[in-house]
Design an enzyme around this catalytic site. Sequence first.
Site, PDB file in Angstrom:
ATOM      1  N   GLU A  67       0.655  -1.277  -0.226  1.00 30.99           N
ATOM      2  CA  GLU A  67       0.052   0.010  -0.041  1.00 30.99           C
ATOM      3  C   GLU A  67       1.048   1.336  -0.054  1.00 30.99           C
ATOM      4  O   GLU A  67       1.797   1.558   0.853  1.00 30.99           O
ATOM      5  CB  GLU A  67      -0.965  -0.125   1.218  1.00 30.99           C
ATOM      6  CG  GLU A  67      -1.745   1.153   1.626  1.00 30.99           C
ATOM      7  CD  GLU A  67      -2.671   1.650   0.106  1.00 30.99           C
ATOM      8  OE1 GLU A  67      -3.310   0.874  -0.357  1.00 30.99           O
ATOM      9  OE2 GLU A  67      -2.423   2.917  -0.343  1.00 30.99           O
ATOM     10  N   ASP A  86       5.644   1.424  -3.003  1.00 36.08           N
ATOM     11  CA  ASP A  86       5.110   1.523  -4.071  1.00 36.08           C
ATOM     12  C   ASP A  86       5.232   0.086  -4.591  1.00 36.08           C
ATOM     13  O   ASP A  86       6.337  -0.556  -4.858  1.00 36.08           O
ATOM     14  CB  ASP A  86       5.762   2.420  -5.169  1.00 36.08           C
ATOM     15  CG  ASP A  86       5.273   2.451  -6.729  1.00 36.08           C
ATOM     16  OD1 ASP A  86       4.534   1.623  -6.898  1.00 36.08           O
ATOM     17  OD2 ASP A  86       5.447   3.460  -7.193  1.00 36.08           O
ATOM     18  N   ASP A 145      -7.091   1.764  -9.401  1.00 40.48           N
ATOM     19  CA  ASP A 145      -6.820   3.011 -10.021  1.00 40.48           C
ATOM     20  C   ASP A 145      -7.528   4.092  -9.392  1.00 40.48           C
ATOM     21  O   ASP A 145      -8.806   4.363 -10.374  1.00 40.48           O
ATOM     22  CB  ASP A 145      -6.713   3.168 -11.463  1.00 40.48           C
ATOM     23  CG  ASP A 145      -5.669   2.476 -11.999  1.00 40.48           C
ATOM     24  OD1 ASP A 145      -4.335   2.051 -11.599  1.00 40.48           O
ATOM     25  OD2 ASP A 145      -5.849   1.182 -12.716  1.00 40.48           O
ATOM     26  N   ASP A 182     -14.042  -1.189 -11.189  1.00 41.20           N
ATOM     27  CA  ASP A 182     -15.543  -0.839 -11.329  1.00 41.20           C
ATOM     28  C   ASP A 182     -15.648   0.199 -12.945  1.00 41.20           C
ATOM     29  O   ASP A 182     -16.585   0.608 -13.026  1.00 41.20           O
ATOM     30  CB  ASP A 182     -16.047   0.047 -10.414  1.00 41.20           C
ATOM     31  CG  ASP A 182     -15.279   1.319 -10.019  1.00 41.20           C
ATOM     32  OD1 ASP A 182     -14.043   1.064  -9.838  1.00 41.20           O
ATOM     33  OD2 ASP A 182     -15.864   2.373  -9.763  1.00 41.20           O
ATOM     34  N   THR A 213     -13.391  -6.903  -1.068  1.00 42.66           N
ATOM     35  CA  THR A 213     -12.628  -5.795  -0.476  1.00 42.66           C
ATOM     36  C   THR A 213     -13.714  -4.694  -0.132  1.00 42.66           C
ATOM     37  O   THR A 213     -14.644  -4.701  -0.453  1.00 42.66           O
ATOM     38  CB  THR A 213     -11.779  -4.916  -1.488  1.00 42.66           C
ATOM     39  OG1 THR A 213     -12.462  -4.484  -2.604  1.00 42.66           O
ATOM     40  CG2 THR A 213     -10.740  -6.017  -2.145  1.00 42.66           C
ATOM     41  N   HIS A 214     -13.072  -3.614   0.673  1.00 41.05           N
ATOM     42  CA  HIS A 214     -14.109  -2.507   0.729  1.00 41.05           C
ATOM     43  C   HIS A 214     -14.839  -1.882  -0.317  1.00 41.05           C
ATOM     44  O   HIS A 214     -15.909  -1.414  -0.315  1.00 41.05           O
ATOM     45  CB  HIS A 214     -13.460  -1.407   1.879  1.00 41.05           C
ATOM     46  CG  HIS A 214     -13.375  -1.786   3.230  1.00 41.05           C
ATOM     47  ND1 HIS A 214     -12.143  -2.303   3.672  1.00 41.05           N
ATOM     48  CD2 HIS A 214     -14.136  -1.441   4.011  1.00 41.05           C
ATOM     49  CE1 HIS A 214     -12.620  -2.603   4.827  1.00 41.05           C
ATOM     50  NE2 HIS A 214     -13.534  -2.134   5.325  1.00 41.05           N
ATOM     51  N   PHE A 215     -13.859  -1.682  -1.364  1.00 45.30           N
ATOM     52  CA  PHE A 215     -14.410  -1.119  -2.783  1.00 45.30           C
ATOM     53  C   PHE A 215     -15.556  -1.963  -3.289  1.00 45.30           C
ATOM     54  O   PHE A 215     -16.453  -1.408  -3.819  1.00 45.30           O
ATOM     55  CB  PHE A 215     -13.308  -0.672  -3.603  1.00 45.30           C
ATOM     56  CG  PHE A 215     -12.841   0.723  -3.294  1.00 45.30           C
ATOM     57  CD1 PHE A 215     -11.902   1.107  -2.429  1.00 45.30           C
ATOM     58  CD2 PHE A 215     -13.437   1.819  -4.182  1.00 45.30           C
ATOM     59  CE1 PHE A 215     -11.566   2.466  -2.177  1.00 45.30           C
ATOM     60  CE2 PHE A 215     -12.979   3.105  -4.111  1.00 45.30           C
ATOM     61  CZ  PHE A 215     -12.268   3.360  -3.127  1.00 45.30           C
TER      62      PHE A 215
HETATM   63  C1  LIG Z   1      -9.108   2.492  -5.035  1.00 49.34           C
HETATM   64  S1  LIG Z   1      -8.285   2.088  -3.674  1.00 49.34           S
HETATM   65  C2  LIG Z   1      -8.942   0.407  -3.435  1.00 49.34           C
HETATM   66  C3  LIG Z   1      -8.561  -0.290  -2.186  1.00 49.34           C
HETATM   67  C4  LIG Z   1      -8.713  -2.018  -2.099  1.00 49.34           C
HETATM   68  N1  LIG Z   1      -8.203  -2.521  -3.146  1.00 49.34           N
HETATM   69  C5  LIG Z   1     -10.082  -2.102  -2.140  1.00 49.34           C
HETATM   70  O1  LIG Z   1     -10.536  -2.766  -3.162  1.00 49.34           O
HETATM   71  O2  LIG Z   1     -10.900  -1.726  -1.039  1.00 49.34           O
HETATM   72  C6  LIG Z   1      -6.794   1.563  -4.294  1.00 49.34           C
HETATM   73  C7  LIG Z   1      -5.726   1.740  -3.523  1.00 49.34           C
HETATM   74  O3  LIG Z   1      -4.456   1.496  -4.211  1.00 49.34           O
HETATM   75  C8  LIG Z   1      -3.432   2.102  -3.559  1.00 49.34           C
HETATM   76  N2  LIG Z   1      -2.297   2.251  -4.595  1.00 49.34           N
HETATM   77  C9  LIG Z   1      -2.450   2.954  -5.750  1.00 49.34           C
HETATM   78  N3  LIG Z   1      -1.305   2.884  -6.466  1.00 49.34           N
HETATM   79  C10 LIG Z   1      -0.517   1.918  -5.788  1.00 49.34           C
HETATM   80  C11 LIG Z   1       0.954   1.507  -5.874  1.00 49.34           C
HETATM   81  N4  LIG Z   1       1.603   1.953  -7.074  1.00 49.34           N
HETATM   82  N5  LIG Z   1       1.622   0.652  -4.810  1.00 49.34           N
HETATM   83  C12 LIG Z   1       0.765   0.444  -3.831  1.00 49.34           C
HETATM   84  N6  LIG Z   1      -0.602   0.898  -3.613  1.00 49.34           N
HETATM   85  C13 LIG Z   1      -1.270   1.475  -4.687  1.00 49.34           C
HETATM   86  C14 LIG Z   1      -3.912   3.359  -3.168  1.00 49.34           C
HETATM   87  O4  LIG Z   1      -3.182   4.093  -2.260  1.00 49.34           O
HETATM   88  C15 LIG Z   1      -5.385   2.974  -2.711  1.00 49.34           C
HETATM   89  O5  LIG Z   1      -5.371   2.733  -1.278  1.00 49.34           O
END
Ligand SMILES: C[S@@+](CC[C@H](N)C(=O)[O-])C[C@H]1O[C@@H](n2cnc3c(N)ncnc32)[C@H](O)[C@@H]1O
Length: 216
Positions: A72, A99, A122, A158, A195-197
Amino acid sequence: MKVMARRALRKTDPALDLSRHLKRWDELPKPWDAAAVFGRAAPLEVEVGSGKGLFLQTAAAAIPERDFLGVEIAAKYAHFAAARLAKQGLGNAVVVHCDAQRLFAELLPAGLLAAVHVYFPDPWWKKRHHKRRVMNERFVRDVARTLAAGGSLHFWTDVRERFDAVLELIARETPLVGPLEVAERPAQNQLDYRTHFERRMRLGAMPVYRAEFRKS
Ligand SMILES: C[S@@+](CC[C@H](N)C(=O)[O-])C[C@H]1O[C@@H](n2cnc3c(N)ncnc32)[C@H](O)[C@@H]1O
Protein backbone atom coordinates in the site's frame (compact mmCIF):
# COMPACT_ATOMS: atom_id res chain seq x y z
CA MET A 1 -15.00 4.68 -7.39
CA LYS A 2 -15.51 7.23 -10.13
CA VAL A 3 -18.12 9.14 -8.20
CA MET A 4 -17.78 8.23 -4.53
CA ALA A 5 -15.27 9.97 -2.26
CA ARG A 6 -13.49 7.89 0.38
CA ARG A 7 -14.69 8.25 3.94
CA ALA A 8 -12.29 9.33 6.71
CA LEU A 9 -10.53 6.44 8.41
CA ARG A 10 -11.51 5.40 11.91
CA LYS A 11 -8.83 5.91 14.58
CA THR A 12 -6.68 2.87 15.35
CA ASP A 13 -5.63 1.82 18.86
CA PRO A 14 -2.29 3.59 19.53
CA ALA A 15 -1.33 0.81 21.97
CA LEU A 16 -1.24 -1.83 19.20
CA ASP A 17 2.24 -3.14 18.38
CA LEU A 18 2.52 -2.99 14.59
CA SER A 19 6.15 -4.12 14.33
CA ARG A 20 5.20 -7.56 12.93
CA HIS A 21 2.45 -6.37 10.61
CA LEU A 22 3.72 -3.12 9.09
CA LYS A 23 7.01 -2.84 7.17
CA ARG A 24 8.61 -0.05 5.23
CA TRP A 25 10.54 -0.64 2.00
CA ASP A 26 13.88 -0.18 3.78
CA GLU A 27 12.93 -2.78 6.41
CA LEU A 28 12.37 -5.54 3.84
CA PRO A 29 15.10 -8.18 3.46
CA LYS A 30 17.07 -7.81 0.21
CA PRO A 31 17.20 -10.27 -1.45
CA TRP A 32 13.69 -11.39 -0.54
CA ASP A 33 13.56 -13.76 2.43
CA ALA A 34 10.12 -15.04 3.41
CA ALA A 35 11.36 -16.37 6.75
CA ALA A 36 12.56 -12.89 7.77
CA VAL A 37 9.11 -11.41 7.09
CA PHE A 38 6.73 -14.23 8.06
CA GLY A 39 8.92 -16.50 10.17
CA ARG A 40 8.42 -19.34 7.68
CA ALA A 41 8.36 -20.16 3.94
CA ALA A 42 4.79 -20.81 2.75
CA PRO A 43 2.92 -20.14 -0.52
CA LEU A 44 2.76 -16.36 -0.83
CA GLU A 45 -0.04 -14.16 -2.20
CA VAL A 46 0.42 -10.42 -2.77
CA GLU A 47 -2.35 -7.81 -2.79
CA VAL A 48 -1.50 -4.61 -4.64
CA GLY A 49 -3.13 -1.51 -3.13
CA SER A 50 -4.56 -3.18 -0.04
CA GLY A 51 -6.45 -0.08 1.17
CA LYS A 52 -8.20 -0.74 4.48
CA GLY A 53 -7.15 -4.40 4.48
CA LEU A 54 -10.43 -6.29 4.32
CA PHE A 55 -9.11 -8.78 1.76
CA LEU A 56 -5.91 -9.41 3.75
CA GLN A 57 -7.83 -10.02 6.95
CA THR A 58 -10.41 -12.35 5.41
CA ALA A 59 -7.97 -14.30 3.25
CA ALA A 60 -5.31 -14.70 5.95
CA ALA A 61 -7.89 -15.96 8.44
CA ALA A 62 -9.46 -18.34 5.88
CA ILE A 63 -6.18 -19.81 4.56
CA PRO A 64 -3.71 -20.03 7.46
CA GLU A 65 -1.33 -22.26 5.46
CA ARG A 66 -0.58 -19.35 3.09
CA ASP A 67 1.09 -15.99 3.68
CA PHE A 68 -0.36 -12.68 2.46
CA LEU A 69 1.61 -9.55 1.70
CA GLY A 70 -0.35 -6.33 1.18
CA VAL A 71 1.38 -3.47 -0.61
CA GLU A 72 0.00 0.00 0.00
CA ILE A 73 1.51 3.28 -1.15
CA ALA A 74 -0.58 5.53 1.14
CA ALA A 75 0.91 5.60 4.66
CA LYS A 76 -2.39 6.06 6.48
CA TYR A 77 -4.03 3.10 4.72
CA ALA A 78 -0.97 0.89 5.23
CA HIS A 79 -1.09 1.75 8.93
CA PHE A 80 -4.84 1.15 9.16
CA ALA A 81 -4.67 -2.25 7.43
CA ALA A 82 -1.69 -3.34 9.57
CA ALA A 83 -3.58 -2.34 12.73
CA ARG A 84 -6.49 -4.47 11.61
CA LEU A 85 -4.20 -7.51 11.13
CA ALA A 86 -2.44 -6.90 14.46
CA LYS A 87 -5.76 -6.61 16.27
CA GLN A 88 -6.85 -9.98 14.86
CA GLY A 89 -3.47 -11.50 15.76
CA LEU A 90 -2.96 -12.75 12.18
CA GLY A 91 0.59 -14.07 11.90
CA ASN A 92 0.34 -14.81 8.15
CA ALA A 93 -0.38 -11.30 6.85
CA VAL A 94 1.87 -8.24 6.60
CA VAL A 95 1.43 -4.82 4.99
CA VAL A 96 4.34 -3.13 3.25
CA HIS A 97 4.19 0.62 2.90
CA CYS A 98 5.75 1.16 -0.51
CA ASP A 99 5.08 1.41 -4.23
CA ALA A 100 4.01 -1.98 -5.57
CA GLN A 101 5.79 -1.24 -8.84
CA ARG A 102 9.10 -1.01 -6.99
CA LEU A 103 8.44 -4.14 -4.93
CA PHE A 104 7.76 -6.20 -8.05
CA ALA A 105 10.53 -4.70 -10.20
CA GLU A 106 13.30 -4.69 -7.59
CA LEU A 107 12.60 -7.33 -4.96
CA LEU A 108 10.27 -10.21 -5.78
CA PRO A 109 12.08 -13.06 -7.59
CA ALA A 110 10.70 -14.95 -10.60
CA GLY A 111 8.28 -17.78 -9.87
CA LEU A 112 7.72 -16.81 -6.20
CA LEU A 113 4.01 -16.04 -5.98
CA ALA A 114 0.96 -18.28 -5.69
CA ALA A 115 -1.32 -15.35 -6.51
CA VAL A 116 -1.44 -11.61 -7.16
CA HIS A 117 -4.58 -9.65 -6.30
CA VAL A 118 -5.32 -6.23 -7.77
CA TYR A 119 -8.71 -4.87 -6.69
CA PHE A 120 -9.98 -1.44 -7.77
CA PRO A 121 -6.41 -0.23 -8.16
CA ASP A 122 -6.73 3.07 -9.93
CA PRO A 123 -8.24 6.11 -8.33
CA TRP A 124 -6.65 7.67 -11.44
CA TRP A 125 -8.99 6.52 -14.14
CA LYS A 126 -8.77 9.61 -16.37
CA LYS A 127 -6.57 9.49 -19.48
CA ARG A 128 -4.29 12.28 -18.23
CA HIS A 129 -3.42 10.18 -15.14
CA HIS A 130 -1.97 7.42 -17.29
CA LYS A 131 1.51 7.62 -15.72
CA ARG A 132 0.27 6.93 -12.18
CA ARG A 133 -1.61 3.77 -13.03
CA VAL A 134 -0.25 0.63 -11.44
CA MET A 135 -1.48 -1.74 -14.18
CA ASN A 136 0.97 -0.65 -16.86
CA GLU A 137 3.15 -2.58 -19.35
CA ARG A 138 6.10 -3.09 -17.09
CA PHE A 139 4.00 -4.03 -14.09
CA VAL A 140 1.93 -6.71 -15.83
CA ARG A 141 5.15 -8.23 -17.17
CA ASP A 142 6.53 -8.24 -13.62
CA VAL A 143 3.38 -9.94 -12.35
CA ALA A 144 3.72 -12.65 -15.01
CA ARG A 145 7.41 -13.11 -14.13
CA THR A 146 6.87 -13.36 -10.36
CA LEU A 147 3.93 -15.79 -10.50
CA ALA A 148 4.72 -19.46 -9.97
CA ALA A 149 3.46 -22.01 -12.52
CA GLY A 150 -0.24 -22.47 -11.79
CA GLY A 151 -0.38 -19.13 -9.97
CA SER A 152 -3.16 -16.66 -10.64
CA LEU A 153 -3.72 -12.94 -11.15
CA HIS A 154 -7.04 -11.52 -9.95
CA PHE A 155 -8.03 -8.14 -11.36
CA TRP A 156 -11.30 -6.37 -10.46
CA THR A 157 -12.42 -2.84 -11.18
CA ASP A 158 -15.56 -0.75 -11.52
CA VAL A 159 -14.25 1.20 -14.52
CA ARG A 160 -15.25 -0.56 -17.75
CA GLU A 161 -12.71 1.28 -19.94
CA ARG A 162 -9.87 0.33 -17.60
CA PHE A 163 -11.05 -3.27 -17.42
CA ASP A 164 -11.02 -3.59 -21.21
CA ALA A 165 -7.69 -1.79 -21.51
CA VAL A 166 -5.99 -3.93 -18.83
CA LEU A 167 -7.28 -7.18 -20.35
CA GLU A 168 -5.84 -6.08 -23.68
CA LEU A 169 -2.56 -5.14 -22.00
CA ILE A 170 -2.25 -8.52 -20.29
CA ALA A 171 -2.98 -10.36 -23.55
CA ARG A 172 -0.37 -8.27 -25.39
CA GLU A 173 2.41 -8.18 -22.79
CA THR A 174 2.20 -11.52 -20.96
CA PRO A 175 1.71 -15.25 -21.59
CA LEU A 176 -0.95 -15.45 -18.85
CA VAL A 177 -4.00 -17.54 -19.73
CA GLY A 178 -7.39 -15.85 -19.46
CA PRO A 179 -9.52 -13.98 -18.76
CA LEU A 180 -11.36 -16.66 -16.81
CA GLU A 181 -14.82 -15.61 -15.74
CA VAL A 182 -15.41 -14.84 -12.08
CA ALA A 183 -18.97 -15.07 -10.80
CA GLU A 184 -20.46 -12.62 -8.30
CA ARG A 185 -21.30 -14.29 -4.97
CA PRO A 186 -24.20 -13.19 -2.81
CA ALA A 187 -22.86 -11.60 0.41
CA GLN A 188 -23.70 -13.56 3.57
CA ASN A 189 -23.02 -10.68 5.95
CA GLN A 190 -21.95 -7.03 6.15
CA LEU A 191 -18.28 -7.80 5.51
CA ASP A 192 -18.68 -10.67 3.06
CA TYR A 193 -17.09 -8.82 0.13
CA ARG A 194 -13.66 -9.24 -1.43
CA THR A 195 -12.64 -5.69 -0.47
CA HIS A 196 -14.11 -2.47 0.88
CA PHE A 197 -14.41 -1.09 -2.62
CA GLU A 198 -16.31 -4.11 -3.81
CA ARG A 199 -18.66 -3.61 -0.87
CA ARG A 200 -19.17 0.05 -1.72
CA MET A 201 -19.81 -0.65 -5.37
CA ARG A 202 -22.28 -3.43 -4.70
CA LEU A 203 -24.16 -1.57 -1.98
CA GLY A 204 -24.33 1.38 -4.39
CA ALA A 205 -25.63 -0.92 -7.17
CA MET A 206 -22.59 -0.10 -9.33
CA PRO A 207 -21.10 -2.69 -11.71
CA VAL A 208 -17.97 -4.66 -10.84
CA TYR A 209 -15.85 -6.22 -13.60
CA ARG A 210 -13.83 -9.26 -12.53
CA ALA A 211 -11.19 -11.36 -14.26
CA GLU A 212 -8.73 -14.07 -13.34
CA PHE A 213 -5.62 -15.13 -15.27
CA ARG A 214 -3.40 -18.19 -14.77
CA LYS A 215 0.23 -18.86 -15.43
CA SER A 216 0.46 -22.20 -17.19
C1 LIG B 1 -9.26 2.59 -4.88
S1 LIG B 1 -8.30 1.96 -3.59
C2 LIG B 1 -8.83 0.27 -3.42
C3 LIG B 1 -8.36 -0.36 -2.15
C4 LIG B 1 -8.70 -1.86 -2.01
N1 LIG B 1 -8.00 -2.63 -3.01
C5 LIG B 1 -10.18 -2.08 -2.14
O1 LIG B 1 -10.62 -2.65 -3.15
O2 LIG B 1 -10.90 -1.70 -1.20
C6 LIG B 1 -6.73 1.76 -4.41
C7 LIG B 1 -5.59 1.63 -3.43
O3 LIG B 1 -4.40 1.34 -4.14
C8 LIG B 1 -3.34 2.08 -3.58
N2 LIG B 1 -2.29 2.20 -4.62
C9 LIG B 1 -2.38 2.88 -5.79
N3 LIG B 1 -1.24 2.77 -6.48
C10 LIG B 1 -0.41 1.98 -5.73
C11 LIG B 1 0.92 1.53 -5.91
N4 LIG B 1 1.65 1.85 -7.00
N5 LIG B 1 1.47 0.75 -4.95
C12 LIG B 1 0.76 0.42 -3.83
N6 LIG B 1 -0.50 0.85 -3.61
C13 LIG B 1 -1.08 1.62 -4.55
C14 LIG B 1 -3.99 3.39 -3.18
O4 LIG B 1 -3.23 4.10 -2.20
C15 LIG B 1 -5.33 2.91 -2.65
O5 LIG B 1 -5.30 2.62 -1.27
